[in-house]
Write a protein that holds these residues in place. Sequence first.
Motif, PDB file in Angstrom:
ATOM      1  N   ALA A  17      -9.841  -2.966  -4.918  1.00 44.74           N
ATOM      2  CA  ALA A  17      -9.445  -1.678  -4.354  1.00 44.74           C
ATOM      3  C   ALA A  17      -9.129  -0.673  -5.455  1.00 44.74           C
ATOM      4  O   ALA A  17      -9.489   0.510  -5.362  1.00 44.74           O
ATOM      5  CB  ALA A  17      -8.238  -1.861  -3.440  1.00 44.74           C
ATOM      6  N   GLN A  33     -16.697   2.207  -0.568  1.00 46.20           N
ATOM      7  CA  GLN A  33     -16.706   0.879   0.035  1.00 46.20           C
ATOM      8  C   GLN A  33     -16.763   0.976   1.559  1.00 46.20           C
ATOM      9  O   GLN A  33     -16.268   1.930   2.156  1.00 46.20           O
ATOM     10  CB  GLN A  33     -15.459   0.092  -0.394  1.00 46.20           C
ATOM     11  CG  GLN A  33     -15.292   0.014  -1.907  1.00 46.20           C
ATOM     12  CD  GLN A  33     -14.261  -1.012  -2.328  1.00 46.20           C
ATOM     13  OE1 GLN A  33     -13.933  -1.939  -1.593  1.00 46.20           O
ATOM     14  NE2 GLN A  33     -13.761  -0.867  -3.546  1.00 46.20           N
ATOM     15  N   ILE A  48      -5.250  -1.297  -0.306  1.00 45.30           N
ATOM     16  CA  ILE A  48      -5.862  -2.624  -0.289  1.00 45.30           C
ATOM     17  C   ILE A  48      -6.165  -2.968   1.165  1.00 45.30           C
ATOM     18  O   ILE A  48      -5.239  -3.050   1.980  1.00 45.30           O
ATOM     19  CB  ILE A  48      -4.913  -3.674  -0.898  1.00 45.30           C
ATOM     20  CG1 ILE A  48      -4.572  -3.297  -2.345  1.00 45.30           C
ATOM     21  CG2 ILE A  48      -5.532  -5.065  -0.837  1.00 45.30           C
ATOM     22  CD1 ILE A  48      -3.551  -4.209  -2.999  1.00 45.30           C
ATOM     23  N   ASN A  51       0.806  -1.222   0.000  1.00 39.91           N
ATOM     24  CA  ASN A  51       0.000   0.000   0.000  1.00 39.91           C
ATOM     25  C   ASN A  51       0.836   1.267   0.000  1.00 39.91           C
ATOM     26  O   ASN A  51       0.283   2.368  -0.104  1.00 39.91           O
ATOM     27  CB  ASN A  51      -0.938   0.014   1.213  1.00 39.91           C
ATOM     28  CG  ASN A  51      -2.112  -0.932   1.056  1.00 39.91           C
ATOM     29  OD1 ASN A  51      -2.590  -1.162  -0.048  1.00 39.91           O
ATOM     30  ND2 ASN A  51      -2.570  -1.501   2.159  1.00 39.91           N
TER      31      ASN A  51
END
Length: 322
Positions: free
Chosen positions: A187, A193, A154, A147
Amino acid sequence: MAETLDIIAPFFNEAESAIAFVGLLDRLEVAVAERFGMTVRKILVDDGSRDGSAETFAAALSGSWEIVRLSRNFGKEAAVLAGLDHSRGDTVLIMDSDLQHSMDISLKMIGELVENPEIDVVFAQNDRREGSWRRSQLARLFYKLINSSQRFDIPENAGDFRVMRGSVARALTSVRDKRRFNKGLFAWAGFRQKAVLYSPENRAGGTSKWTRFNLIAFSLEGFTSFSVIPLRVISLIGLLAAFAGLAYGVKVLFEVLFYGIRVPGYPSLMVAVVLLGGLNLALLGLIGEYVWVTLSESKDRPVYIVRDVLHGNAVEQVAPDK
């Protein structure tokens, strides 16, 4: 007209848990109809099973369903894409067929999506990491590295178990990476989300198909698909080794010129050769992994091939290349 919920469930050699999973699907269908007024369509993807799983599922399933049988084992990532390609529902739920994904969490995720129109995806996040302390720390390090320097994150310990709007599912089918890492793709696609914590249930039968080697290979797949960090780390190590060699060279030169100390030859030479040779081989291997990913994408082979699709007791022969 009532909205539809497509339930996508890939499976590979899950004959032992087939009957129990069909029972869960039946209970979930009733609960979804009662709580949300949705009709359910089940899409199971047979990822090249050899134990008669598809026939067992076909004999037990009821209602609206189909089983997409792939021509061989392409891997779970490709099987999920096959399910998404065959999905047409207003809402899509992805879950495993080994009963580790429970009905209660499925209903909770669907409820979160229905009640909040601003949310596009609700995913389940494992709140307990099984295995040793070392494994959990390695997993944490993996997510921290992958990340870093990204425009997206993610989520840690989040997999395919998620519910999404139909528009999101259709958008995901446009991403045709050959070397697939679904955690990263979900992602990368973005959308709004939300996470729901859960603890996986025990398997109904059989054993996990994920060995330690498979997990390492899957992690490497993620790095080569979504991160340049490994290359930068190896480059940094090489740079540090070069500075260390330069410093050692200055030290040796200083000792020879001012103190007349005899320079050891063979040992220092072997250390330098082994160290630099190992770094070069590691770098070449890592570059090879990235080149292999690029080569796989450039070949433009289909992600999967469908053998046939079962509808009820009939078999529809198809030959799409996806």
